[in-house]
Design a protein around this motif. Structure first.
Motif, PDB file in Angstrom:
ATOM      1  N   GLN A  46      14.688  -9.283  -8.509  1.00 37.76           N
ATOM      2  CA  GLN A  46      13.812  -8.881  -9.623  1.00 37.76           C
ATOM      3  C   GLN A  46      12.391  -8.584  -9.129  1.00 37.76           C
ATOM      4  OE1 GLN A  46      12.311 -11.126 -13.626  1.00 37.76           O
ATOM      5  NE2 GLN A  46      14.416 -11.542 -13.064  1.00 37.76           N
ATOM      6  N   MET A  47      11.948  -9.329  -8.100  1.00 40.51           N
ATOM      7  CA  MET A  47      10.574  -9.201  -7.606  1.00 40.51           C
ATOM      8  C   MET A  47      10.419  -8.164  -6.486  1.00 40.51           C
ATOM      9  SD  MET A  47       8.320 -11.203  -9.068  1.00 40.51           S
ATOM     10  CE  MET A  47       7.090 -11.543  -7.826  1.00 40.51           C
ATOM     11  N   LYS A  48      11.528  -7.591  -6.016  1.00 41.90           N
ATOM     12  CA  LYS A  48      11.495  -6.740  -4.828  1.00 41.90           C
ATOM     13  C   LYS A  48      10.507  -5.573  -4.934  1.00 41.90           C
ATOM     14  CE  LYS A  48      14.587  -4.610  -1.432  1.00 41.90           C
ATOM     15  NZ  LYS A  48      13.679  -3.534  -1.105  1.00 41.90           N
ATOM     16  N   LYS A  49      10.586  -4.820  -6.030  1.00 41.63           N
ATOM     17  CA  LYS A  49       9.697  -3.647  -6.192  1.00 41.63           C
ATOM     18  C   LYS A  49       8.234  -4.067  -6.202  1.00 41.63           C
ATOM     19  CE  LYS A  49      12.805  -0.465  -8.586  1.00 41.63           C
ATOM     20  NZ  LYS A  49      13.079   0.233  -9.862  1.00 41.63           N
ATOM     21  N   PHE A  50       7.942  -5.139  -6.942  1.00 41.54           N
ATOM     22  CA  PHE A  50       6.565  -5.614  -7.050  1.00 41.54           C
ATOM     23  C   PHE A  50       6.055  -6.102  -5.687  1.00 41.54           C
ATOM     24  CE2 PHE A  50       3.574  -9.136  -8.518  1.00 41.54           C
ATOM     25  CZ  PHE A  50       2.500  -8.270  -8.689  1.00 41.54           C
ATOM     26  N   VAL A  51       6.913  -6.796  -4.948  1.00 45.24           N
ATOM     27  CA  VAL A  51       6.537  -7.302  -3.619  1.00 45.24           C
ATOM     28  C   VAL A  51       6.321  -6.140  -2.648  1.00 45.24           C
ATOM     29  CG1 VAL A  51       7.424  -8.557  -1.593  1.00 45.24           C
ATOM     30  CG2 VAL A  51       7.568  -9.594  -3.866  1.00 45.24           C
ATOM     31  N   ASP A  52       7.190  -5.108  -2.706  1.00 44.47           N
ATOM     32  CA  ASP A  52       7.014  -3.913  -1.858  1.00 44.47           C
ATOM     33  C   ASP A  52       5.681  -3.247  -2.161  1.00 44.47           C
ATOM     34  OD1 ASP A  52       9.420  -4.317  -0.618  1.00 44.47           O
ATOM     35  OD2 ASP A  52      10.537  -2.883  -1.861  1.00 44.47           O
ATOM     36  N   TRP A  53       5.366  -3.159  -3.428  1.00 46.26           N
ATOM     37  CA  TRP A  53       4.088  -2.557  -3.838  1.00 46.26           C
ATOM     38  C   TRP A  53       2.915  -3.370  -3.284  1.00 46.26           C
ATOM     39  CZ3 TRP A  53       0.024  -4.421  -6.835  1.00 46.26           C
ATOM     40  CH2 TRP A  53      -0.924  -3.469  -7.209  1.00 46.26           C
ATOM     41  N   LEU A  54       3.028  -4.725  -3.357  1.00 49.07           N
ATOM     42  CA  LEU A  54       1.966  -5.598  -2.842  1.00 49.07           C
ATOM     43  C   LEU A  54       1.799  -5.412  -1.332  1.00 49.07           C
ATOM     44  CD1 LEU A  54       2.552  -9.041  -4.664  1.00 49.07           C
ATOM     45  CD2 LEU A  54       0.632  -7.490  -4.974  1.00 49.07           C
ATOM     46  N   LYS A  55       2.930  -5.319  -0.620  1.00 48.08           N
ATOM     47  CA  LYS A  55       2.884  -5.143   0.833  1.00 48.08           C
ATOM     48  C   LYS A  55       2.222  -3.817   1.207  1.00 48.08           C
ATOM     49  CE  LYS A  55       6.908  -7.925   2.171  1.00 48.08           C
ATOM     50  NZ  LYS A  55       8.328  -7.864   2.571  1.00 48.08           N
ATOM     51  N   ASN A  56       2.564  -2.749   0.480  1.00 47.29           N
ATOM     52  CA  ASN A  56       1.969  -1.430   0.730  1.00 47.29           C
ATOM     53  C   ASN A  56       0.477  -1.439   0.445  1.00 47.29           C
ATOM     54  OD1 ASN A  56       4.389  -0.302   1.529  1.00 47.29           O
ATOM     55  ND2 ASN A  56       4.952   0.336  -0.550  1.00 47.29           N
ATOM     56  N   ALA A  57       0.130  -2.097  -0.679  1.00 44.46           N
ATOM     57  CA  ALA A  57      -1.288  -2.177  -1.063  1.00 44.46           C
ATOM     58  C   ALA A  57      -2.073  -2.936  -0.002  1.00 44.46           C
ATOM     59  CB  ALA A  57      -1.408  -2.876  -2.417  1.00 44.46           C
ATOM     60  N   GLU A  58      -1.445  -3.991   0.560  1.00 46.82           N
ATOM     61  CA  GLU A  58      -2.096  -4.802   1.584  1.00 46.82           C
ATOM     62  C   GLU A  58      -2.272  -3.979   2.872  1.00 46.82           C
ATOM     63  OE1 GLU A  58      -1.761  -9.453   2.974  1.00 46.82           O
ATOM     64  OE2 GLU A  58       0.091  -8.313   2.799  1.00 46.82           O
ATOM     65  N   GLU A  59      -1.249  -3.203   3.226  1.00 51.82           N
ATOM     66  CA  GLU A  59      -1.317  -2.371   4.443  1.00 51.82           C
ATOM     67  C   GLU A  59      -2.384  -1.291   4.309  1.00 51.82           C
ATOM     68  OE1 GLU A  59       2.649  -0.947   5.039  1.00 51.82           O
ATOM     69  OE2 GLU A  59       3.414  -2.965   5.531  1.00 51.82           O
ATOM     70  N   GLU A  60      -2.439  -0.667   3.106  1.00 52.21           N
ATOM     71  CA  GLU A  60      -3.448   0.381   2.858  1.00 52.21           C
ATOM     72  C   GLU A  60      -4.844  -0.200   2.949  1.00 52.21           C
ATOM     73  OE1 GLU A  60      -2.591   2.272  -0.850  1.00 52.21           O
ATOM     74  OE2 GLU A  60      -0.608   2.952  -0.192  1.00 52.21           O
ATOM     75  N   SER A  61      -4.976  -1.412   2.402  1.00 50.19           N
ATOM     76  CA  SER A  61      -6.286  -2.075   2.423  1.00 50.19           C
ATOM     77  C   SER A  61      -6.721  -2.362   3.859  1.00 50.19           C
ATOM     78  CB  SER A  61      -6.196  -3.382   1.627  1.00 50.19           C
ATOM     79  OG  SER A  61      -7.391  -4.091   1.699  1.00 50.19           O
ATOM     80  N   GLN A  62      -5.765  -2.804   4.682  1.00 54.74           N
ATOM     81  CA  GLN A  62      -6.061  -3.098   6.087  1.00 54.74           C
ATOM     82  C   GLN A  62      -6.449  -1.820   6.840  1.00 54.74           C
ATOM     83  OE1 GLN A  62      -2.590  -5.097   7.577  1.00 54.74           O
ATOM     84  NE2 GLN A  62      -3.201  -7.093   6.739  1.00 54.74           N
ATOM     85  N   SER A  63      -5.741  -0.721   6.544  1.00 52.05           N
ATOM     86  CA  SER A  63      -6.039   0.581   7.202  1.00 52.05           C
ATOM     87  C   SER A  63      -7.443   1.046   6.857  1.00 52.05           C
ATOM     88  CB  SER A  63      -5.021   1.630   6.752  1.00 52.05           C
ATOM     89  OG  SER A  63      -3.723   1.262   7.170  1.00 52.05           O
ATOM     90  N   GLU A  64      -7.786   0.900   5.576  1.00 43.72           N
ATOM     91  CA  GLU A  64      -9.123   1.314   5.107  1.00 43.72           C
ATOM     92  C   GLU A  64     -10.203   0.494   5.821  1.00 43.72           C
ATOM     93  OE1 GLU A  64      -9.097   1.020   0.872  1.00 43.72           O
ATOM     94  OE2 GLU A  64      -7.685   2.696   0.631  1.00 43.72           O
ATOM     95  N   GLU A  65      -9.928  -0.812   5.975  1.00 39.11           N
ATOM     96  CA  GLU A  65     -10.907  -1.683   6.638  1.00 39.11           C
ATOM     97  C   GLU A  65     -11.086  -1.289   8.107  1.00 39.11           C
ATOM     98  OE1 GLU A  65      -9.705  -5.751   6.073  1.00 39.11           O
ATOM     99  OE2 GLU A  65      -9.978  -5.658   3.893  1.00 39.11           O
TER     100      GLU A  65
END
Length: 420
Positions: free
Chosen positions: A396-415
């Motif tokens: 049930q949480m898979k899509k939301f967790v994938d989104w969180l992981k992507n958001a975290e990776e994008e944030s790290q790239s921006e930094e």
């Protein structure tokens, strides 16, 4: 016609004697006592011989009628008068529990004598338990050494299940408590009990008869504190009992606090006031934030009559939790508290079937309300989740967790780009 007064018929015949078995037998323990004392004097300190003598005597003597006399003799050497003194006008023996050596092996051997006797004559069980209750009430009438022996024996009997823990009610007698007799007796008793079993066994027995929260009553009212109890029993070498009592008090306090929280919410008290009150109580009781968030979640969810329809209960839950998100946020300042809350949500949704599909929406709501952060959610997803409904909730949480992981990776790239 005969005018004479007619004579009434009379009963005549032999007068029958009342049969012996129909007469009420007079209670006279003298002969019984003499028989038991004589046997014990012959067997002496050989407890194997004592057990055999008692086994054989049950076929000839009336144990059922004179159970109290029997147990008085085995413990004190003769019949006990009220208060615990030996009756002067009765025969007595020097071979009994109170004259035996004051050590654990000897008391274990005596416990075996009682155990064999009661196993052989099951009807003595109740009488024996009543005897132990009486002996505990008579403690002031015994010497310190006699009390110590009785305490060790009682601990062994409790460990072996020969008597119920309900006998300990006698130790809460006001006079025994006031003079410190109950607490001193309890030290010897619990040491023997724990030596036979362990603290978990003791806890289980006490809980079964509702004694688990009453141990403080071994002390007078002015000394009835967790600190005094802990010091007294720790100094006596019973730290495990001190820890157990402290834990029990904490459990009792938590139940009271949770009830109070539920009442505050039911009365519609402002959340700011609930937060202030809860933080004060949390500090006073030395509770962790993790313990507190668990209680708050339970209190928040218990005050609602939930809809039985799955599609409606999710909407109802989101609305309700949105209202209480400031309260939840106030007690999730640590990552561990957030994970604890996630585990409570998982458990609640699993135990309440109508909430099974609401789990993801609840987590997303609390994420948006800054109650939960992505680090806690990812930790729960990868390693910290419960087994309960694991596959269902992770899917049930898979899509939301994938989104969180992507958001975290994008944030790290921006930094990283900004740093370059």
């Amino acid at each position: 016609m005969n005018n004479q007064k007619q004579q009434k018929p009379t009963l005549t015949g032999q007068r029958f004697k009342t049969r012996k078995r129909d007469e009420k037998e007079r209670f006279d323990p003298t002969q019984f006592q003499e028989s038991i004392v004589q046997g014990l004097n012959q067997t002496g300190t050989d407890l194997e011989a004592v057990a055999k003598f008692l086994d054989a005597s049950g076929a000839k003597l009336d144990y059922r009628r004179y159970a109290e006399t029997l147990f008085d003799i085995l413990v004190a050497g003769g019949m006990l008068a009220p208060g615990g003194t030996l009756s002067d006008d009765m025969t007595r023996t020097e071979f009994c529990l109170f004259t035996a050596q004051e050590d654990l092996p000897t008391m274990q051997a005596y416990a075996q004598v009682f155990n064999k006797l009661i196993r052989r004559y099951k009807y003595l069980e109740k009488g024996f338990e009543e005897e132990v209750k009486k002996l505990l009430l008579f403690l002031k009438g015994f010497t310190e050494s006699e009390r110590n022996k009785l305490a060790m024996l009682t601990g062994i009997l409790l460990a072996n299940g020969n008597v119920s823990s309900s006998i300990l009610n006698s130790l809460f007698n006001e006079n025994l408590v006031k003079e410190g007799v109950s607490a001193a007796f309890a030290v010897k008793m619990f040491k023997a009990w724990i030596n036979e079993k362990d603290i978990n066994s003791v806890a289980g027995s006490l809980r079964k008869v509702g004694m688990d929260n009453r141990l403080m009553e071994l002390f007078p009212a002015n000394k009835r504190s967790c600190e005094h109890f802990s010091k007294y029993f720790t100094d006596a070498g019973l730290k495990e009992l001190s820890d157990y009592a402290r834990n029990q008090q904490s459990i009792g306090y938590r139940k009271e606090l949770q009830k109070e929280l539920e009442e505050l919410m039911a009365h519609g008290e402002p959340q700011k006031e609930i937060i202030v009150y809860t933080k004060e109580e949390m500090k006073k009781a030395g509770l962790s934030e993790q313990a507190m968030i668990s209680m708050i979640w339970t209190a928040v969810m218990s005050g609602v009559e939930w809809n039985k329809k799955e599609e409606l209960v999710t909407e109802q839950a989101i609305k309700h939790l949105k209202q209480y998100s400031p309260l939840l946020k106030a007690f999730t300042s640590q990552g561990l508290s957030e994970v604890t809350l996630l585990l409570k949500i998982q458990e609640y949704c699993y135990d309440n079937i109508h909430f099974m599909k609401a789990f993801e929406k609840i987590v997303m709501l609390l994420y948006k309300a800054d109650v939960l952060n992505e680090e806690a959610i990812l930790k729960w997803y990868t390693e910290a989740h419960l087994v309960k409904g694991k596959g269902f909730f992770l899917e049930q949480m898979k899509k939301f967790v994938d989104w969180l992981k992507n958001a975290e990776e994008e944030s790290q790239s921006e930094e990283e780009e900004a740093a370059d």
